[in-house]
Write an enzyme that holds these catalytic residues in place. Structure first.
Site, PDB file in Angstrom:
ATOM      1  N   ASP A 468       0.859  -1.177   0.000  1.00 29.72           N
ATOM      2  CA  ASP A 468       0.000   0.000   0.000  1.00 29.72           C
ATOM      3  C   ASP A 468       0.893   1.223   0.000  1.00 29.72           C
ATOM      4  O   ASP A 468       2.043   1.116   0.400  1.00 29.72           O
ATOM      5  CB  ASP A 468      -0.753   0.043   1.343  1.00 29.72           C
ATOM      6  CG  ASP A 468      -2.135  -0.488   1.162  1.00 29.72           C
ATOM      7  OD1 ASP A 468      -2.420  -0.970   0.072  1.00 29.72           O
ATOM      8  OD2 ASP A 468      -2.918  -0.429   2.125  1.00 29.72           O
ATOM      9  N   ASP A 789      -4.064  -2.328   5.051  1.00 28.95           N
ATOM     10  CA  ASP A 789      -4.553  -1.889   6.347  1.00 28.95           C
ATOM     11  C   ASP A 789      -6.065  -1.794   6.359  1.00 28.95           C
ATOM     12  O   ASP A 789      -6.675  -1.823   7.399  1.00 28.95           O
ATOM     13  CB  ASP A 789      -3.937  -0.531   6.723  1.00 28.95           C
ATOM     14  CG  ASP A 789      -4.153   0.498   5.634  1.00 28.95           C
ATOM     15  OD1 ASP A 789      -4.811   0.168   4.631  1.00 28.95           O
ATOM     16  OD2 ASP A 789      -3.665   1.626   5.769  1.00 28.95           O
TER      17      ASP A 789
END
Length: 1168
Positions: A468, A789
């Site tokens: 990410d 996340d």
């Protein structure tokens, strides 16, 4: 159903209730039965019994706004009456159970039998023993004293078996303890937001009590059951409990039931907690599945005892379990939580990773070879003895001589078994366990919290990392640095006076109201630090912008509290925007929106000018704005957010559910550029990864220019290289055929060059990961690690070989799906994980190199010695000692080598790289040659060299000879020095490099040396040793030191010359992947399409859950033993779990559930 099974579980609580009945307006029973209802039934029941949710809050003495007073006595009382929010864990295996398991080892059983027979025969003195005719032609009658000592050998073998068993059991026990410690650490970190005394606080999940007002938001995993009081657009995925894959919309008047273990997929709100721990819906299932199984049995017996005793016994149980209490935390939530429990109990039986697959293969092959050798040894010995005694010497077989002959045969059998024991490297599983457990413990210090042991070692093979951007590569501290307001593009924060008052008011309101009220900016904790950002970081950035404009958002919020918001469209990955509708004083409506600029601007038809008046905003104005404002911002690596609003008339009231009409015709207030700086340590970490042969790819929801700018800053892409940066849309266009189906060969054209995937949806991330894993484009299958996340990263984290979740920013759902949790959310911790993973692999290889040298030498010595001299030069007890030290201690010493940076200088080993490389094979055979030459020299001419009696052809029970003692001692010395050689496996010259960084290694080498001195000098009869003189010791050590010199000689021989070694190294090539993995790949193809629909998977998982419950309930009805059912169930779960470990558990549930429900119980019974 729940009541029947749990009645005894709650007996204590009910008894309390009778006394505390008046304290609260409803009992635990009532609440529990209320929570079992769903939807409209529940609404009706609440209306009939209580009136409304407010009334329930009053009865539970709590305020929907203020929450509980939070005083200690009140909380205690609630815990007493309604239970605590944790589920008592399964009792860990006791030490004795582990000992019993260790005793199941086949070789040990054979040894035990041999030892017992040997013992029995040594105590049996037949009358014919004095008969000279029996003593075979090996000469030398024994004196009485030695005959008495015949039992020692048997006893010593038993003793060493006990040692091996205790060491194994202790290892298992400490591993289980470590794992539970780890588990409880994960649990303590699990916090939830509740309102107490009007303050919003975060408390550990276990502290939640009935009556608490909890705040739920997107990405949460509910820790307890409750009733929805107020909130907006709350959608919940209840598939883990009900098996329905559709998201359920919650509202006070239609469906207010919020259940523990379910995921919040959208929206936010508040709930009043009504059931915790074993009384919550997940808790009831846990209890059914026997997390509390043993307790139930106990309570059945104790149920009749008075209250006090039960209390005492319970508090005792609580103290014991306190440390390991499995709170109702997400990491064991309904997502296969029950299987998790079982996994913990049998940790060492399940997780079979690539490495363990290779090792099992190897151990089996070695075992087979050993078996053949030992069988040949026994046959040769027996034949030789029989021919010699009965044919050559023509002795008759006298009945009274039978025991003597049998004793000889037993001795031969023991020698055979010894050969086998030495051949089988029992130390292998031990070495793997120790090195994994050690690494996991140490990785905690490096901010890696490992949830699945094998993830640690898989990480060493990783070839690709899909990361990410926000929070992992960047600091996740958002600040607005540029803005476009009132037709002016400000390159830094504008002066408040330069912005029109009307515009300013709109801007402040739009930001303050249209963001989660849980998001705040708090004063810094320390002087001079930055203000603390709490909640959604992007929103924090916008609120910070408001503060920078010398305005305040608090008054706006207190004027328009959360309860007054008319309608909220929360942010999700489809909308990519968030909107809030409020009712203005004149009854008309105003909606504020914010979101990704290219998406929101498309919906704008007006824009505020410098005077704060809306002017027309045409598509061509928009294109110009994109070129002049948005692209330059993005090229500086900024995220662009557009803030807009729209007014609606009071009548007719708009149709709020028709989003397309509502989210349109907006008026743009401003566009801001938010900077999220790259973490300072990331570029270096990424460089290390690239040097280690790992490709880093960035997958982000940001726009492509921002993503490219950040990727260049991080060093993921270097200008001038041949790489691809794609947007999600383009990526999908390239990988799908005309029918819109994903084609693997199209993905294969893209992924090798792809470095940045921008504006990607969660499905894109999953597709990319799956595409890389399934690709046959490279000769090695790619091993992919993924970081995530958000809740939406769940599928990709599960699919990846190793999933990293963020410990700080990560949602519960992401942590649930992951293998390793990064406790500091930092990319450089991933590099540490790679280092540890490679280190595990190397430690095992070091150990193998050492172990196999010992094995080869010992087996050949025992075998040839037995065939030529009828007696193995190394006795059974000595062999066991060698096995014990060499296995256990060497695995400890070599498995605890700390990792070094040099590990990152080589490319990853592939999945089918053999465990024993050619260099290692060269070392093993080279050292074996040296050792065998010396041992045979000593065996056949040793007595002449040292002028001592020959130890060959000694009769049964003869005293130990110096000659054989020297051989044994030299053998051990050579192993000790070879242990130092084994520290390097890639043919390095300096074997002492970094030896003092590993105190365990030094201690073990010295300790083994000390014990060896004791054994030789004082071991006497049991160890078949006679004390040696100093000069003899010097010679033994000198020959041992020769190993180090010889190691240098071997290192000089270039491996490339030794073509014949190639085959030996590829021991595990053909069947390298364990069968489970092969099956898994087959399944992967069948379910590929299903994988895309997480919903279906969850449906199957739910179905599986329900079958489990049906089965358990049926077992109860039929009165069969409760434990039996659990055992059967766990065996089914555990078998499927094996397959699951290497990839997402979702597929397992599929395969299980697909076998028709009726077929499940019989199958289970078969495996029970």
């Amino acid at each position: 159903m729940g009541d029947m099974t749990n009645s005894d579980f709650y007996s204590k609580n009910q008894r309390n209730e009778s006394s505390h009945g008046g304290e609260f307006g409803c009992t635990m029973e009532e609440l529990r039965s209320l929570m079992e209802l769903r939807g409209t039934e529940a609404v009706v029941k609440i209306k009939e019994t209580y009136g409304d949710t407010e009334a329930i809050c009053r009865r539970l003495k709590t305020s929907p706004v203020e929450g509980l007073p939070g005083t200690a006595p009140d909380l205690e009382k609630r815990k007493q009456i309604f239970g605590q929010n944790f589920i008592p864990p399964k009792k860990p295996k006791t030490f004795l159970q582990l000992v019993w398991e260790a005793l199941q080892d086949v070789t040990l059983i054979i040894l035990e039998i041999a030892a017992i027979i040997s013992l029995g025969l040594s105590f049996y003195h037949p009358p014919g023993e004095s008969n000279e005719g029996c003593a075979t032609a090996q000469g030398g009658a024994e004196d009485e004293g030695e005959a008495e000592a015949g039992w020692i050998e048997g006893a010593a073998i038993l003793l060493s078996v006990i040692c091996v068993v205790l060491v194994t059991a202790f290892n298992d026990w400490s591993k289980e303890k470590q794992f539970r410690g780890l588990q409880s650490r994960i649990e303590q970190e699990q916090k939830f937001t509740v309102v107490r005394a009007g303050q919003v606080v975060q408390i550990p999940v276990a502290e939640i009590v009935v009556g608490d007002i909890a705040q739920v938001k997107y990405g949460d995993l509910l820790p307890a059951d409750g009733l929805f009081i107020q909130g907006n657009d709350l959608k919940i995925d209840e598939s883990s409990l009900t098996g329905e894959s559709d998201q359920v919309r919650k509202s006070v008047d239609k469906d207010p039931m919020l259940l523990s273990g379910t995921h919040v997929m959208e929206g936010s709100g508040r709930m009043v907690v009504t059931a915790v721990g074993v009384n919550s819906q997940t808790g009831i299932i846990f209890t059914l599945l026997g997390a509390g199984g043993e307790e139930e049995e106990k309570k059945d017996k104790k149920g009749k005892m008075q209250d006090g005793n039960v209390d005492a016994s319970q508090s005792k149980a609580k103290q014991q379990d306190g440390a390991a209490a499995m709170e109702m935390q997400p990491l064991k939530s309904a997502e296969g939580g029950d299987a998790d429990d079982k996994k913990k109990a049998n940790m060492h039986k399940k997780e079979k990773s690539v490495l363990q697959g290779k090792l099992t293969k190897l151990a089996v092959q070695i075992g087979k070879a050993g078996l053949v050798m030992s069988a040949i040894t026994v046959i040769i010995l027996v034949l030789y003895f029989t021919v010699d005694t009965f044919v050559v010497n023509k002795k008759p077989w006298l009945p009274e001589c039978t025991p003597v002959y049998v004793q000889y045969f037993v001795k031969f059998f023991i020698i055979g078994v010894t050969v086998l024991v030495v051949a089988v490297p029992e130390g292998l599983p031990l070495a793997v366990t120790i090195s994994l457990a050690y690494s996991v413990k140490k990785m905690m210090k490096d901010n890696n919290l490992v949830r699945h042991l094998d993830a640690c070692e898989t990480m060493g093979n990783a070839t690709a990392i899909c990361s990410d951007k926000t929070g992992t590569l960047t600091t996740n501290r958002m600040t607005v640095v540029q803005a476009y307001v009132g037709d002016v593009h400000y390159k830094e924060i504008p002066d408040p006076s330069s912005i029109n008052a009307k515009t300013m008011e709109l801007l402040v309101n739009a930001i303050a109201i249209n963001s989660a009220y849980t998001t705040k900016i708090l004063p810094p904790e320390k002087e001079g630090a930055l203000p603390r950002q709490v909640g959604n970081k992007t929103e924090c950035g916008l609120l910070g912008f408001v503060l920078d404009l010398k305005q305040d958002y608090e008054p706006v919020r207190s004027q328009m509290p959360e309860e007054k918001l008319y309608k909220v469209y929360t942010f999700n990955s489809v909308r990519k925007s968030m909107s809030t509708v409020i009712k203005l004083p004149d009854e008309s409506f105003r909606m504020y929106s914010k979101g990704a600029s290219e998406i929101v601007l498309k919906k704008c038809c007006k824009i505020l000018n410098g005077a704060g008046e809306p002017r027309v905003f045409r598509p061509r104005d928009r294109d110009e704005m994109v070129k002049k404002v948005i692209e330059p911002m993005a090229c500086d690596g900024l995220r662009t957010i557009c803030v807009a609003y729209r007014d609606f008339p009071s009548s007719p009231e708009p149709d709020w559910d028709n989003e397309n009409d509502i989210l349109n015709d907006l008026t743009c207030i401003c566009v801001v550029g938010i900077e999220d700086p790259v973490r300072p340590e990331v570029p270096e970490a990424i460089r290390k990864c690239q040097r280690a042969g790992i490709t880093v790819r960035m997958v982000t929801g940001d726009n492509i220019n921002t993503a490219r700018a950040i990727a260049i800053k991080c060093g993921i892409i270097h200008p001038g290289e041949d790489f691809l940066c794609l947007e999600g849309k383009e990526f999908n266009r390239r990988i799908r055929n005309e029918k819109g189906e994903i084609e693997q060969e199209r993905i294969d054209k893209i992924w090798p060059k792809l470095r940045v995937l921008a504006r990607s949806s969660p499905t894109d991330k999953h597709t990319l990961v799956k595409g890389i894993i399934d690709s046959t484009h490279t000769e090695q299958r790619q091993v992919v690690a993924v970081t995530g996340d958000g809740t939406n990263d769940g599928p990709a984290l599960k699919k990846a070989d190793v999933g990293f979740a963020m410990g700080i920013a990560g949602t519960d759902v992401a942590k649930e799906a992951s293998d390793i949790i990064l406790t500091d959310d930092n990319f450089s911790s991933i590099v540490k994980a790679v280092m540890w993973g490679r280190n595990v692999y190397d430690s095992i290889s070091k150990f193998l190199q050492f172990q196999l040298t010992v094995n080869v030498v010992a087996v050949i010595v025992a075998f040839t010695g037995a065939c030529i001299t009828q007696d193995s030069p190394l006795k059974a007890v000595q062999m066991l000692w060698v096995n014990l030290i060499m296995d256990t201690f060497a695995s400890l010493a070599l498995a605890t080598e700390p990792p070094t940076e040099t590990l990152l200088l080589r490319k990853p080993y592939g999945r089918n790289k053999p465990l024993i490389s050619r260099t290692m094979m060269k070392n093993i055979l080279g050292h074996a040659v040296y050792q065998l030459t010396l041992i045979f020299t000593l065996l056949f001419v040793g007595e002449k060299m040292f002028q001592i009696d020959s130890g060959r052809n000694a009769p049964l029970h003869s005293p130990p000879s110096e000659h054989y003692t020297i051989i044994f001692n030299t053998f051990v010395m050579m192993q000790l020095f070879n242990e130092i050689n084994a520290r390097k496996i890639h043919g390095e010259r300096n074997v002492f490099d970094g030896i003092f960084r590993n105190p365990i290694f030094c201690t073990i080498v010295l300790g083994t040396f000390a014990i060896q001195i004791v054994i030789v000098q004082f071991g006497g009869k049991p160890f078949s040793c006679s004390p040696l003189q100093l000069d003899q010791w010097m010679w033994c050590i000198f020959i041992g030191l020769g190993e180090l010199v010889w190691g240098q000689v071997i290192a000089t021989i270039p491996t490339s010359r030794l073509k014949f070694l190639k085959e030996a190294g590829r021991l595990t090539q053909k069947e390298e992947i364990p069968e489970e993995e092969l099956n898994e790949d087959v399944e992967e193809i069948d379910h590929a399409e299903r994988e895309l629909r997480r919903g279906q998977i969850l449906w199957f998982r739910g179905l599986n859950r329900i079958q489990t419950q049906i089965e358990v309930v049926n077992t109860f009805k039929s009165g069969a033993s409760f434990q039996g059912a659990l055992r059967r169930q766990s065996s089914v779960t555990s078998q499927s779990q094996d397959v699951a470990n290497l990839s997402s558990p979702s597929r397992v549930s599929l395969s299980n559930a697909l076998s028709s429900p009726t077929s499940l119980p019989p199958a289970a019974a078969g495996q029970g």
